[in-house]
Each structure stands twice: as C-alpha cells, then as structure tokens.
Design a protein around this motif. Sequence first.
Motif, PDB file in Angstrom:
ATOM      1  N   LYS A 108      45.228  30.207  43.830  1.00 31.47           N
ATOM      2  CA  LYS A 108      46.068  29.026  43.524  1.00 31.47           C
ATOM      3  C   LYS A 108      45.365  28.477  42.137  1.00 31.47           C
ATOM      4  O   LYS A 108      44.323  28.751  41.992  1.00 31.47           O
ATOM      5  CB  LYS A 108      45.841  27.790  44.591  1.00 31.47           C
ATOM      6  N   ILE A 109      46.172  27.562  41.681  1.00 31.52           N
ATOM      7  CA  ILE A 109      45.479  26.935  40.318  1.00 31.52           C
ATOM      8  C   ILE A 109      44.074  26.268  40.612  1.00 31.52           C
ATOM      9  O   ILE A 109      43.417  26.474  39.899  1.00 31.52           O
ATOM     10  CB  ILE A 109      46.423  25.865  39.897  1.00 31.52           C
ATOM     11  N   THR A 110      44.231  25.699  41.768  1.00 25.44           N
ATOM     12  CA  THR A 110      42.948  24.792  42.036  1.00 25.44           C
ATOM     13  C   THR A 110      41.771  25.831  42.623  1.00 25.44           C
ATOM     14  O   THR A 110      40.593  25.321  42.604  1.00 25.44           O
ATOM     15  CB  THR A 110      43.108  23.949  43.540  1.00 25.44           C
ATOM     16  N   ARG A 116      32.061  25.962  36.858  1.00 22.06           N
ATOM     17  CA  ARG A 116      30.937  26.791  37.417  1.00 22.06           C
ATOM     18  C   ARG A 116      31.431  28.303  37.320  1.00 22.06           C
ATOM     19  O   ARG A 116      30.696  29.004  37.584  1.00 22.06           O
ATOM     20  CB  ARG A 116      30.865  26.414  38.876  1.00 22.06           C
ATOM     21  N   MET A 117      32.281  28.430  36.521  1.00 25.40           N
ATOM     22  CA  MET A 117      32.882  29.858  36.136  1.00 25.40           C
ATOM     23  C   MET A 117      32.852  30.887  37.509  1.00 25.40           C
ATOM     24  O   MET A 117      32.188  31.582  37.556  1.00 25.40           O
ATOM     25  CB  MET A 117      31.882  30.536  35.172  1.00 25.40           C
ATOM     26  N   MET A 118      33.560  30.101  38.529  1.00 24.89           N
ATOM     27  CA  MET A 118      33.848  30.789  39.487  1.00 24.89           C
ATOM     28  C   MET A 118      35.362  30.873  40.161  1.00 24.89           C
ATOM     29  O   MET A 118      36.193  30.148  39.817  1.00 24.89           O
ATOM     30  CB  MET A 118      33.002  30.047  40.939  1.00 24.89           C
ATOM     31  N   LEU A 119      35.632  31.884  40.735  1.00 21.78           N
ATOM     32  CA  LEU A 119      37.182  31.871  41.620  1.00 21.78           C
ATOM     33  C   LEU A 119      36.786  31.636  42.970  1.00 21.78           C
ATOM     34  O   LEU A 119      35.849  32.401  43.677  1.00 21.78           O
ATOM     35  CB  LEU A 119      37.734  33.100  41.331  1.00 21.78           C
ATOM     36  N   ARG A 120      37.603  30.745  43.526  1.00 18.29           N
ATOM     37  CA  ARG A 120      37.308  30.571  45.058  1.00 18.29           C
ATOM     38  C   ARG A 120      38.255  31.540  45.717  1.00 18.29           C
ATOM     39  O   ARG A 120      39.694  31.422  45.454  1.00 18.29           O
ATOM     40  CB  ARG A 120      37.662  29.099  45.627  1.00 18.29           C
ATOM     41  N   VAL A 121      38.083  32.215  46.656  1.00 17.62           N
ATOM     42  CA  VAL A 121      38.793  33.171  47.520  1.00 17.62           C
ATOM     43  C   VAL A 121      38.864  32.539  48.779  1.00 17.62           C
ATOM     44  O   VAL A 121      38.149  32.312  49.505  1.00 17.62           O
ATOM     45  CB  VAL A 121      38.280  34.581  47.670  1.00 17.62           C
ATOM     46  N   ASP A 122      40.172  32.068  49.165  1.00 16.85           N
ATOM     47  CA  ASP A 122      40.573  31.135  50.484  1.00 16.85           C
ATOM     48  C   ASP A 122      40.753  32.177  51.302  1.00 16.85           C
ATOM     49  O   ASP A 122      42.038  32.759  51.302  1.00 16.85           O
ATOM     50  CB  ASP A 122      41.453  30.072  50.101  1.00 16.85           C
ATOM     51  N   GLN A 123      40.105  32.189  52.521  1.00 18.92           N
ATOM     52  CA  GLN A 123      40.350  33.032  53.763  1.00 18.92           C
ATOM     53  C   GLN A 123      40.806  34.336  53.244  1.00 18.92           C
ATOM     54  O   GLN A 123      41.908  34.822  53.588  1.00 18.92           O
ATOM     55  CB  GLN A 123      41.599  32.221  54.306  1.00 18.92           C
ATOM     56  N   GLY A 124      39.720  34.965  52.792  1.00 23.49           N
ATOM     57  CA  GLY A 124      39.943  36.417  52.468  1.00 23.49           C
ATOM     58  C   GLY A 124      40.004  37.252  53.923  1.00 23.49           C
ATOM     59  O   GLY A 124      40.247  36.820  54.732  1.00 23.49           O
TER      60      GLY A 124
END
Length: 293
Positions: free
Chosen positions: A141-143, A149-157
């Motif tokens: 998602k965009i959010t 913080r130069m990170m990507l959040r992986v939601d419920q991998g």
Amino acid sequence: MTPLRQRMLEDMSIRNLATNTQMSYVQQVAAYAKYFRRPPQELGPEDIRTYQLYLLETRKLAPSSIGLATGALRFLYKVTLKQPWAVEEIPMPKRPFKLPVILSREEVMHFLEAVSSLKHRTLLTAIYAAGLRVSEATHLKITDIDSQRMMLRVDQGKGQKDRYVMLSPRLLDTLRLYWKAARPTLWLFPGDLPDQPITRDAVGQACQKAHRASGIAKPITPHSLRHAFATHLLEAGTNVRTIQLLLGHRSLATTSRYLKVASSTVCATTSPFDLLPKVEEPPPLTPTPPAHF
C-alpha cells in the motif's frame, strides 16, 4: 455448504491458518470426495492411498502438489474428524531438493528493461530490490512506504508475520516516478478494479512476456528475482542472518541454501587441478591413413 466443510473452515480459522491455505485445503478435500463420489467420513487410509497413487501415476502431479493434497487430508482427518490413524496412515511425499537457478546482475537488468508496462516493471523491480514474495509486492500500500526511515513495511507476509525490509534510494526514486505517472490511491499496484490489488496471475503473465522479449535462456518467474536478491546480497558479503531477516524466513537453514549457489562460496576455493604443475600438451593426433583393399 456442507456441515463438514463448515466445521473444517471453523477449525482452520481457530488456528489462524492463512486465507490462501484455507481455500487450498477446502479445494483439495472437495476434489478428493469428488474422486470417490462419497463423503470423506466414509473413507479411510486405503482410500487415501488409492487417491495418492491416482495423483502420482494418473495425474502425474509433482511431489509438492501431492504434498498439498496430503496436508489437507491430514488436517481433515486429524483435526476436524479426529481420526487416531490420521498422521501415521497418511504418508507425506518427500520433496526433491532443487537449487534455484540464479540470474546474474546483468541478466536482472536486461530482464527488467524488457518489461514494457511501467506498473509491471516497477512491481518486479520492487521484488528484486527488496527481496519480496510476489504476494507481498502485490499487496503493498502507499502507506507501506516509509521514506523517512527508508523502509518498506510488509504487512502480514507468509506465516501472517509483519516485517520491514530495506527501501533503497534507487527504488524510492523508481516508486516516485511510477506514482507520479499512475497516481495510485490505496494499493500501490492496483488491479483492474481500483479497490483491489493486482493479481498474482497478472504479474506472472507480465513476467512471461518480458522473459520472451528478453531472450534470456534461464527460466524466470517473479520468485527468481527474490532468489537473485538473496544471492547477490550474499555475494556482496552480507551476513546470512541479516538476509534471513530481510527475506522473512522462519529458519536459518532455508536461507543457508543460497550458500550453495553464491559464487562467493562455490567459486572461492581453488580447484586442486589449478594447483597441479603444468603438464606439457600432448602432440596433435596424426590422422590414420585410410586402409586400402
């Protein structure tokens, strides 16, 4: 919906099995019942053995596919139907160990250049740049983009676990260019319906199209880019434990398989042949004159 299917779905929900796993297990049990034209309650170990042989010898399915059906039947008979013989009498096929085919950095670049769609190219680039699974990339998602913080959040991998992965400056620039052109609102990579993410099938088709256009002989799937991510990090000297965290692997043993394909480990040792004294080249063979009769 039959009472048995409802009960099995409830049992899987209580144990918090992933939605895709629940769907797959229900489909496998339905196919099993359809094959015998009888409800699973009336079937037993010998019927399961017959069905496994049918999948192996008639359907010619791979061990991984037979393993999926076996996992569904084990859950059904052990958890939902509570049969004492379930696990002992339902053998799980052993999967052959196969090393992944690894793309070089040049091949990754050449492949990505062959992706014609901006959306598909950006998505496949994100898979390589952050080591994502295809399902994780499609559900970004965009959010989930944290440029501070130069990170990507992986939601419920996989395994329903959240994690953070690296957001490289180059990938951030790529994502920004894509966002300016596509203007997604919720899903970073929306599908045909704006409120739904792009499907795995659409990504797979785009990958196949680019593979043909690239002319690369090696097999390429979206997961090949994740393999390349891990191997290239290892070859650059990244610690295996760090790679495990980035990939979201439960076991370090899973990550360690990349040691078997990384050139930094496979090619780091000198062959004993190279240490032998140089042997003089043998004289060229003299052609044998033809026999005369």
